[in-house]
Structures are given as structure tokens and as C-alpha cells.
Design an enzyme around this catalytic site. Structure first.
Site: not given
Length: 488
Positions: A302, A252-253, A259, A388, A323
Site C-alpha cells: 500500500r 499514511r498510504h 482499511n 503507517h 506497520e
């Protein structure tokens, strides 16, 4: 503006009854008729590899499939350590025994279809090298309403054949404890016995049959496909490379501002911890000689910002790696969604894979848009994906052959690299954590009992339940919990 009180066509889930009212139903994907795919070919031609890969793909797109390996059933019914003479067509005892095993497996397949109406494709993993054996399959399946398609694998490369024998065949239970050279010699003799009676599929005499003939991995002869799922299977087979061993690095980023705030969706930048992780990821790539590996990422801020800290120059951006689209719920926390739209929140818990966010996507939608990416990944040696949570769940679910019920709950933590490496007929997963603090975005699966209680309470409530609905024009509206106003 008209408001529908029914859930509308945008969400699907298993049959579920609350106070005598059926909320949703889910039909078998693509209205798939019962299918038996019968593999054809000499031993060590990659039939089992193709069968397992194809079953994995079909299950991932929602077509329930299962591989029935005749060798495994033979070992259960007859035993192991069968010498090459057992497979000699001039050996009547061996021929009778092998036919008995084949009939048993075909009976098992028929029963499997009867167990669950959603069971779609049974893949018969066996040699089926004679016309007589293929006729037996047709005679058993067709009266049961089971369509039959043959998939023949032809391979004339002696080096690949030897590699297949040494890497897989002499490691099977038939040769447990045997000297590798002796096992290799016996299996090679087994192949010669099969060659004595081998009858390949031929357009002249098999014109009425449905079949796919794969020659030397790269040439395909496709004949008389009669269903959508057969066409999808042919599409998949033409895109895989059996001797390409793909190793994936998935991440993931770095942690984003949303988040940190517990919000879903959005297109925000990284936090300080997210930047710290991106830099550590770059160092990891350098230390492991992975700086030449291509990087595939989404077009969101991101992921792009995460990639900016990597030494890799070959970075490709794909919108289909974005995402999952949360639609009207984008930018909200789970608590806000539950408070504003409690029924929507409960319905997503009821069937998370098939539930579609209002004006957004479901996990099933994400899998559909990822299909071209999956086909491309099948052809790569190494790739690093930066994307994502929901997207990586779908990709990990594919390579690990997980069910649609499992996919939405796969743990994909922030600041962790997931390595997917090939083994035998599947893949194994390894997690590499860099020790950079991050938010926890995983939400565990809720119990069926708790979901039923929530939906029952909502049904008994006198007020609106905060359900987002769609009118006849396809626009979404929000029935607000606190007032009768409709927002669009």
C-alpha cells in the site's frame, strides 16, 4: 503441549489489581538509576537546545526526564531585567544571588526524584562554568544517590553565537520590550562576564567525573560513563546536528482494502479513494516545489503503490517503517478481536503502549526499531515519509515530545499530510487535508472504569476468556471460546 494460565512475559503494563490478583507490573526502563545531567558552557552555546532535545529522546525511549532551566527559576525568585552586571563574578551580591538560585533548583531536582520512582534523568540547564559550581552540584546530588554527568558545549564560531543571541536570547523575558540592539549588546556583555571565571572541563583534573564535551558540534570527548542511559545519551548527542532544521512531511498510504473493511494489518492494495489520494499528493508535491525531497517508505504494497503516483524519484524503502505487527490478530477487525479474545482486547486497552500482540509487536517495540530512522531524520533538511498509522504515531510523538501514554492515541487520519516544522526548542504540527473520502481507523482511548469492568467480568466468568498464551517452547496457542481445542 503445555498451556500457561498466566499472561507470560510478552506484555507489560502498570500494576493493576482485579479480585486481589496483580495482572502485570512494569519496571523502570533499563533499571535506570537516578541521574542529573548538568549542562556546562557559556551562554548562547546551544545548551538549552541540547537539553531539550536530549530530554525528548530519553522520554521517547521510556526514560522519564525533565529539563530544569535555572534562568526560569531565577526570573521567578529574583526577577527579570537583570543587567549584565548581575553576572559579573566580581559582583558579590550577584554571585550570592545566583548561588541561592542554583541551590534552590538542586533542591527541586532532589524532590522531583522523590515524587516518582520512575523519574530517571534531571537535566540541569545552566552555565555551571566554574569548578566551584560543579562541586556544589556533586555535593548536593551524590549523597542523595543521584549520579552526575556533565555535558559541556563549546562553540568558537562567532557567527553561530550571534545567530543564537539574535534568534533566541534577546527574545527571552529578560529583554521583553527592549530595543534589539541594546539587548544584543547587554547579552554580549553578559557572555564576557562569564568568560572571566570560565573553567572548562579538563581530563587532567576531572578524570574521575562522568562527562561529555561537545566542541563545535562535531567533536566529542567522552569520559567515564557509568550507566546504560549515559551511553544512550552519548549515542544520541553524536547523531544530532543542532543547526539542522528538519522539516518533515508525514503521510499514511492511501486507503487500503483492509482499511475499507475495518481490518488491521495485512498487505493489501489501495482502494479507488486511496489511488485518488496518491495522485492528489503527487500534485501537492509539484505545486509546493517538493519533488526533489527524498521519500522514505515501508516495503508494504500500500505504501509502494502510493509512492508510484508521486513525481519524486528519490524513494527509499525501509522495512523498519512497516506497520506494527499484529501477530495472531493480523487481518481481523477490532470487533472480531474483542469477540474471540476479549481479555487480550481489554489488556491492550489497559496499557496500549506496552501491550504486545501475541507473536507480534507493541508500540514500544516499534519505537525501538524506529530509533535508527529517528537518528537519520535528525540529520535531514526535508523528508517525506509515507508509512503507517502506528509508525507515524511513534514518529510524531517523538518530535512533539509526547508521553508514552499519549503516543498510541495520536490521531493520524488517512489522506492527510502532517507537516512537522522546528520552532525554538521544539516542533509544531500542521495538518493538510486533501478532501478525499476515507475510512476512519482511529479508536479512542477507553476509560479506566470500563476496562476494569470488562476484566472483572472476565475473571468472574466460568468459561475461557479467549486469551492467547505462550507455552514453554515459546509457541503461541489460542484457547478458543467455544471449545477446548488448542490451535497453533
Amino acid at each position: 503441549m503445555s498451556i500457561s494460565s498466566s499472561p507470560g512475559p510478552r506484555r507489560h503494563s502498570p500494576p493493576f489489581i482485579v479480585q486481589g490478583r496483580e495482572r502485570y507490573t512494569r519496571s523502570t526502563p533499563m533499571n535506570c538509576p537516578k541521574q542529573c545531567y548538568a549542562m556546562v558552557g557559556l551562554p548562547a552555546r546551544g545548551k538549552s537546545y541540547i537539553a531539550h532535545r536530549l530530554a525528548r529522546y530519553l522520554n521517547w525511549i521510556g526514560t522519564k526526564s525533565k529539563v530544569f532551566n535555572v534562568g526560569q527559576y531565577r526570573r521567578q525568585l529574583v526577577g527579570v531585567n537583570m543587567s549584565c552586571d548581575y553576572y559579573d563574578p566580581d559582583n558579590p551580591t550577584g554571585a550570592q544571588s545566583r548561588r541561592m538560585v542554583a541551590c534552590h533548583v538542586l533542591d527541586t531536582i532532589v524532590e522531583w526524584f522523590k515524587e516518582d520512582p520512575e523519574n530517571c534523568v534531571a537535566i540541569l540547564d545552566a552555565t555551571n562554568t566554574t569548578q566551584d559550581r560543579r562541586d556544589l552540584i556533586l555535593e548536593r546530588c551524590l549523597p542523595e544517590g543521584i549520579q552526575v554527568m556533565f555535558i559541556e558545549s563549546v562553540l568558537d564560531d562567532a557567527l553561530i553565537e550571534e545567530s543564537n543571541i539574535r534568534d533566541h536570547k534577546i527574545r527571552c523575558p529578560d529583554y521583553q520590550g527592549c530595543d534589539p540592539d541594546a539587548a544584543f549588546k547587554d547579552f554580549s556583555s553578559r557572555i564576557q562576564n562569564y568568560k572571566k571565571a570560565y573553567e572548562t572541563l579538563c581530563l587532567n583534573k576531572d578524570r574521575e567525573l562522568s562527562f561529555i564535551r561537545v566542541s563545535d558540534i562535531t567533536q566529542f570527548h567522552i569520559n567515564n560513563l557509568v550507566s546504560t542511559v549515559q551511553s544512550k545519551s552519548a549515542y544520541f548527542l553524536m547523531n544530532i546536528r543542532p543547526h539542522t532544521k528538519t522539516t518533515l512531511y508525514l503521510s499514511r498510504h492511501g486507503e487500503s482494502l483492509f482499511n475499507e473493511e475495518g481490518k488491521i494489518g495485512g498487505d493489501t492494495n489501495l482502494t479507488d479513494n486511496g489511488i485518488r489520494y496518491a495522485k492528489k499528493l503527487g500534485k501537492f508535491l509539484q505545486e509546493n516545489n517538493l519533488t526533489e525531497v527524498p521519500v522514505w517508505t515501508s516495503i508494504m504494497k500500500r505504501t509502494i503503490e502510493t509512492c508510484s503516483h508521486l513525481p519524486n524519484q528519490n524513494v527509499q524503502r525501509y522495512k523498519c517503517l512497516n506497520e506494527i505487527d499484529a501477530g495472531r490478530c493480523d487481518g481481523l477487525t477490532y470487533q472480531q478481536i474483542e469477540e474471540r479474545y476479549p481479555e487480550e482486547f481489554a489488556l491492550r486497552d489497559l496499557d496500549k503502549y506496552n501491550y504486545r500482540y501475541p507473536q507480534g509487536e507493541s508500540y514500544q517495540d516499534v519505537c525501538c526499531r524506529l530509533e535508527p530512522i529517528i537518528m537519520d531524520l535528525e540529520k535531514q533538511d526535508q523528508v517525506l515519509l509515507i508509512c503507517h498509522q502506528a509508525v507515524l504515531r511513534c514518529i510524531v510523538g517523538y518530535f512533539l515530545n509526547l508521553s508514552t501514554e499519549e503516543i498510541p492515541y495520536i490521531k493520524i487520519p488517512l489522506h492527510t499530510v502532517i507537516k512537522i516544522a522546528p520552532v525554538a526548542y521544539g516542533c509544531e504540527k500542521e495538518e493538510i487535508n486533501f478532501g478525499v473520502e476515507s475510512s476512519v481507523t482511529h479508536r479512542d482511548k477507553q476509560t479506566q472504569e470500563s476496562i476494569e469492568r470488562r476484566l472483572l467480568a472476565l475473571d468472574m466468568s466460568n468459561g475461557d476468556s479467549g486469551t492467547i498464551t505462550e507455552n514453554k517452547n515459546g509457541h503461541s496457542g489460542v484457547i478458543d471460546d467455544d471449545r477446548d481445542a488448542i490451535q497453533t
